[in-house]
Design a protein around this motif. Structure first.
Motif, PDB file in Angstrom:
ATOM      1  N   THR A  45       8.972  -2.959   8.230  1.00  0.00           N
ATOM      2  CA  THR A  45       8.096  -2.577   7.122  1.00  0.00           C
ATOM      3  C   THR A  45       8.633  -1.351   6.404  1.00  0.00           C
ATOM      4  OG1 THR A  45       6.160  -3.460   8.271  1.00  0.00           O
ATOM      5  CG2 THR A  45       5.748  -1.872   6.513  1.00  0.00           C
ATOM      6  N   TYR A  46       9.070  -0.371   7.177  1.00  0.00           N
ATOM      7  CA  TYR A  46       9.616   0.836   6.558  1.00  0.00           C
ATOM      8  C   TYR A  46      10.900   0.526   5.788  1.00  0.00           C
ATOM      9  CZ  TYR A  46      11.709   5.391   5.864  1.00  0.00           C
ATOM     10  OH  TYR A  46      12.287   6.493   5.297  1.00  0.00           O
ATOM     11  N   SER A  47      11.729  -0.373   6.327  1.00  0.00           N
ATOM     12  CA  SER A  47      12.985  -0.718   5.651  1.00  0.00           C
ATOM     13  C   SER A  47      12.715  -1.399   4.315  1.00  0.00           C
ATOM     14  CB  SER A  47      13.819  -1.644   6.551  1.00  0.00           C
ATOM     15  OG  SER A  47      14.171  -0.995   7.757  1.00  0.00           O
ATOM     16  N   VAL A  48      11.748  -2.337   4.295  1.00  0.00           N
ATOM     17  CA  VAL A  48      11.410  -3.024   3.050  1.00  0.00           C
ATOM     18  C   VAL A  48      10.813  -2.039   2.048  1.00  0.00           C
ATOM     19  CG1 VAL A  48       9.944  -4.797   2.012  1.00  0.00           C
ATOM     20  CG2 VAL A  48      11.071  -5.234   4.203  1.00  0.00           C
ATOM     21  N   PHE A  49       9.938  -1.155   2.537  1.00  0.00           N
ATOM     22  CA  PHE A  49       9.345  -0.135   1.672  1.00  0.00           C
ATOM     23  C   PHE A  49      10.425   0.763   1.068  1.00  0.00           C
ATOM     24  CE2 PHE A  49       8.285   4.442   1.881  1.00  0.00           C
ATOM     25  CZ  PHE A  49       7.513   4.526   0.724  1.00  0.00           C
ATOM     26  N   ALA A  50      11.374   1.206   1.904  1.00  0.00           N
ATOM     27  CA  ALA A  50      12.435   2.081   1.415  1.00  0.00           C
ATOM     28  C   ALA A  50      13.299   1.375   0.386  1.00  0.00           C
ATOM     29  CB  ALA A  50      13.289   2.538   2.603  1.00  0.00           C
ATOM     30  N   LEU A  51      13.535   0.074   0.570  1.00  0.00           N
ATOM     31  CA  LEU A  51      14.345  -0.690  -0.368  1.00  0.00           C
ATOM     32  C   LEU A  51      13.666  -0.797  -1.737  1.00  0.00           C
ATOM     33  CD1 LEU A  51      16.801  -2.524  -0.957  1.00  0.00           C
ATOM     34  CD2 LEU A  51      15.470  -4.431  -0.060  1.00  0.00           C
ATOM     35  N   PHE A  52      12.377  -1.164  -1.730  1.00  0.00           N
ATOM     36  CA  PHE A  52      11.640  -1.280  -2.996  1.00  0.00           C
ATOM     37  C   PHE A  52      11.491   0.079  -3.656  1.00  0.00           C
ATOM     38  CE2 PHE A  52      10.065  -5.383  -1.337  1.00  0.00           C
ATOM     39  CZ  PHE A  52      10.264  -6.158  -2.461  1.00  0.00           C
ATOM     40  N   TYR A  53      11.263   1.102  -2.858  1.00  0.00           N
ATOM     41  CA  TYR A  53      11.087   2.441  -3.404  1.00  0.00           C
ATOM     42  C   TYR A  53      12.377   2.907  -4.089  1.00  0.00           C
ATOM     43  CZ  TYR A  53      10.170   7.444  -3.628  1.00  0.00           C
ATOM     44  OH  TYR A  53      10.005   8.741  -4.057  1.00  0.00           O
ATOM     45  N   ALA A  54      13.525   2.643  -3.461  1.00  0.00           N
ATOM     46  CA  ALA A  54      14.796   3.064  -4.033  1.00  0.00           C
ATOM     47  C   ALA A  54      15.096   2.335  -5.340  1.00  0.00           C
ATOM     48  CB  ALA A  54      15.911   2.793  -3.021  1.00  0.00           C
ATOM     49  N   GLN A  55      14.703   1.058  -5.415  1.00  0.00           N
ATOM     50  CA  GLN A  55      14.958   0.275  -6.630  1.00  0.00           C
ATOM     51  C   GLN A  55      14.070   0.719  -7.796  1.00  0.00           C
ATOM     52  OE1 GLN A  55      14.397  -3.782  -5.398  1.00  0.00           O
ATOM     53  NE2 GLN A  55      16.559  -4.020  -4.792  1.00  0.00           N
ATOM     54  N   ASN A  56      12.924   1.307  -7.482  1.00  0.00           N
ATOM     55  CA  ASN A  56      11.992   1.717  -8.535  1.00  0.00           C
ATOM     56  C   ASN A  56      12.180   3.168  -8.971  1.00  0.00           C
ATOM     57  OD1 ASN A  56       9.705  -0.428  -9.170  1.00  0.00           O
ATOM     58  ND2 ASN A  56      10.271  -0.631  -7.014  1.00  0.00           N
ATOM     59  N   LEU A 100       0.817  -1.211   0.000  1.00  0.00           N
ATOM     60  CA  LEU A 100       0.000   0.000   0.000  1.00  0.00           C
ATOM     61  C   LEU A 100       0.852   1.263   0.000  1.00  0.00           C
ATOM     62  CD1 LEU A 100      -2.665  -1.215   2.575  1.00  0.00           C
ATOM     63  CD2 LEU A 100      -3.098  -0.695   0.172  1.00  0.00           C
ATOM     64  N   LEU A 101       1.921   1.259   0.770  1.00  0.00           N
ATOM     65  CA  LEU A 101       2.798   2.433   0.815  1.00  0.00           C
ATOM     66  C   LEU A 101       3.481   2.660  -0.530  1.00  0.00           C
ATOM     67  CD1 LEU A 101       4.407   1.975   4.352  1.00  0.00           C
ATOM     68  CD2 LEU A 101       2.790   3.755   3.670  1.00  0.00           C
ATOM     69  N   LEU A 102       3.814   1.570  -1.212  1.00  0.00           N
ATOM     70  CA  LEU A 102       4.426   1.708  -2.536  1.00  0.00           C
ATOM     71  C   LEU A 102       3.451   2.311  -3.538  1.00  0.00           C
ATOM     72  CD1 LEU A 102       6.501  -1.590  -2.836  1.00  0.00           C
ATOM     73  CD2 LEU A 102       7.391   0.752  -2.810  1.00  0.00           C
ATOM     74  N   GLN A 103       2.152   2.016  -3.376  1.00  0.00           N
ATOM     75  CA  GLN A 103       1.151   2.637  -4.253  1.00  0.00           C
ATOM     76  C   GLN A 103       1.178   4.154  -4.114  1.00  0.00           C
ATOM     77  OE1 GLN A 103      -2.888   1.115  -4.304  1.00  0.00           O
ATOM     78  NE2 GLN A 103      -2.185  -0.887  -3.602  1.00  0.00           N
ATOM     79  N   ILE A 104       1.309   4.620  -2.880  1.00  0.00           N
ATOM     80  CA  ILE A 104       1.372   6.069  -2.645  1.00  0.00           C
ATOM     81  C   ILE A 104       2.652   6.654  -3.221  1.00  0.00           C
ATOM     82  CG2 ILE A 104       1.471   7.862  -0.861  1.00  0.00           C
ATOM     83  CD1 ILE A 104      -0.217   6.126   0.921  1.00  0.00           C
ATOM     84  N   ALA A 105       3.761   5.965  -2.977  1.00  0.00           N
ATOM     85  CA  ALA A 105       5.067   6.512  -3.363  1.00  0.00           C
ATOM     86  C   ALA A 105       5.293   6.512  -4.870  1.00  0.00           C
ATOM     87  CB  ALA A 105       6.174   5.719  -2.675  1.00  0.00           C
TER      88      ALA A 105
END
Length: 399
Positions: free
Chosen positions: A387-398, A282-287
């Motif tokens: 959760t925040y660490s995983v979100f930050a990792l996926f966000y940085a890769q995208n 869900l957080l990735l959808q926002i980001a």
């Protein structure tokens, strides 16, 4: 209010929404073995099941725009977990009945009225807050559906395989509205029969440990007064008897902790997985979305908040049980045995009892998810950071 009235009220609500009779007394709330009630329950849960199945089909093979595809995945995962949680509780109905009966009886005669009022207030606040958060999240999905309809698209809250995105027929509209109504009823079943019920049980167990701690602390004052009024031997005998009673109550609370884990452990473990996994998506959808509207952002934010709010209710109340249980050792040690005159033979027996009971109380009373992960404050913080660490990792890769 006493535990009896609180749990009876909960079981009445669970019965009224079609989840069955969890009350341990026969013919008090209702008969869930009636054919009419069984048919209602079957129809209700069949609708829940088919809706969840259509959500899974939409997520796997449905052809929808990006925003509806994301919603279909989110709901498919979340509602699958919700269904498993509901059936895990329903399948343990007899265990839950016995648990309710035992939980009411243990420490009942020693419960303080002021403490019971405080407990009832906390249960109401916890469940009411969760109710508002869940339906606040659902209201945001409805608002987003209305916004789309006003902009010339169709009304939609949850995305199912039928109707397809291009289908704007009257039947498709009826199905979408009906799915929204089912969603709201399903959320009520989830809150009352599973999540709110679990939170209430955890809070009650916490207050049972507080009641037991107060009981042990009161023994010292009672023994000191008895020494002034009675023969020291008689006072020591009474203290020994009261201490043994407290040890039995402690043993029963430890057993009930394990029974709660059997009855509701799957619910808390699955919530741990759902909150961490769904939150990242869900957080990735926002980001990552460039055209996310304010209402769409709010619906995702409320959904994430609801997931972590429930996880916080589970883990923090379970952590409170661990904390309150850890205080018992000191309360047992200062129960008054040291005031017993050394020349009295019972003094040695009292000392041995206190040492054994204190050693038992020092063993951590920790509830676990999947018998591996501790349900504590620390785990809650660990999940949020993870959760925040995983979100930050996926966000940085995208990026």
């Amino acid at each position: 209010m006493k535990n009896y009235h609180i749990l009876k009220s909960f079981c009445k609500k669970i019965f009224l929404i079609g989840s069955g009779n969890f009350w341990y007394e026969e013919r008090v709330i209702g008969d869930d073995n009636r054919i009419s009630y069984k048919m209602l329950k079957y129809i209700l849960f069949s609708i829940y099941g088919f809706m969840t199945l259509f959500e899974i089909m939409a997520a796997l093979i449905g052809d929808f725009p990006e925003d509806e595809k994301s919603d279909s995945v989110t709901f498919a995962v979340s509602h699958t977990i919700v269904m498993i949680k509901i059936f895990s509780v329903l399948s343990n109905k007899e265990l839950v009945k016995q648990l309710i009966s035992d939980l009411i009886k243990v420490c009942e005669v020693h419960e303080d009225e002021i403490l019971m009022k405080e407990k009832y207030k906390i249960i109401k606040i916890n469940v009411a807050a969760y109710f508002l958060v869940v339906y606040g999240s659902a209201a945001c999905f409805v608002s987003e559906g209305l916004r789309k309809m006003l902009e010339g698209s169709h009304f939609v809250t949850i995305v199912t395989y039928y109707p397809q995105f291009e289908d704007n027929s009257p039947i498709a509209t009826v199905v979408r509205v009906f799915s929204t109504i089912v969603l709201f009823i399903m959320m009520l079943t989830m809150i009352v029969s599973v999540d709110g019920f679990t939170v209430a049980i955890l809070i009650m167990l916490k207050y049972k440990f507080i009641t037991l701690r107060n009981y042990f602390e009161k023994l010292s004052d009672d023994f000191e007064m008895a020494l002034k009024r009675e023969n020291p031997r008689i006072a020591a005998d009474k203290l020994t008897k009261d201490l043994i009673e407290g040890i039995k109550m402690h043993k029963e609370l430890i057993r009930l902790s394990k029974e709660i884990d059997k009855a509701f452990g799957t619910v808390m473990a699955l919530q741990l997985c759902q909150s961490s996994g769904s939150a990242v998506s869900l957080l990735l959808q926002i980001a990552l979305s460039d055209q996310l509207t304010f209402v769409a952002g709010m619906k995702i934010f409320f959904f994430v908040f609801a997931l972590f709010f429930l996880l916080g209710l589970f883990l923090c109340n379970a952590g409170e049980i661990t904390y309150q249980a850890s205080l018992l050792s000191g309360s047992i040690f200062y129960c008054g045995w040291h005031l017993c005159p050394s020349q009295i033979p019972q003094q040695r027996d009292l000392r041995s009892l206190v040492l054994l009971a204190s050693a038992q109380a020092q063993r951590p009373q920790v509830m676990k998810a999947f018998k591996m992960l501790d349900l504590t404050y620390g785990t809650f913080l660990l999940v949020i950071r993870g959760t925040y660490s995983v979100f930050a990792l996926f966000y940085a890769q995208n990026q």
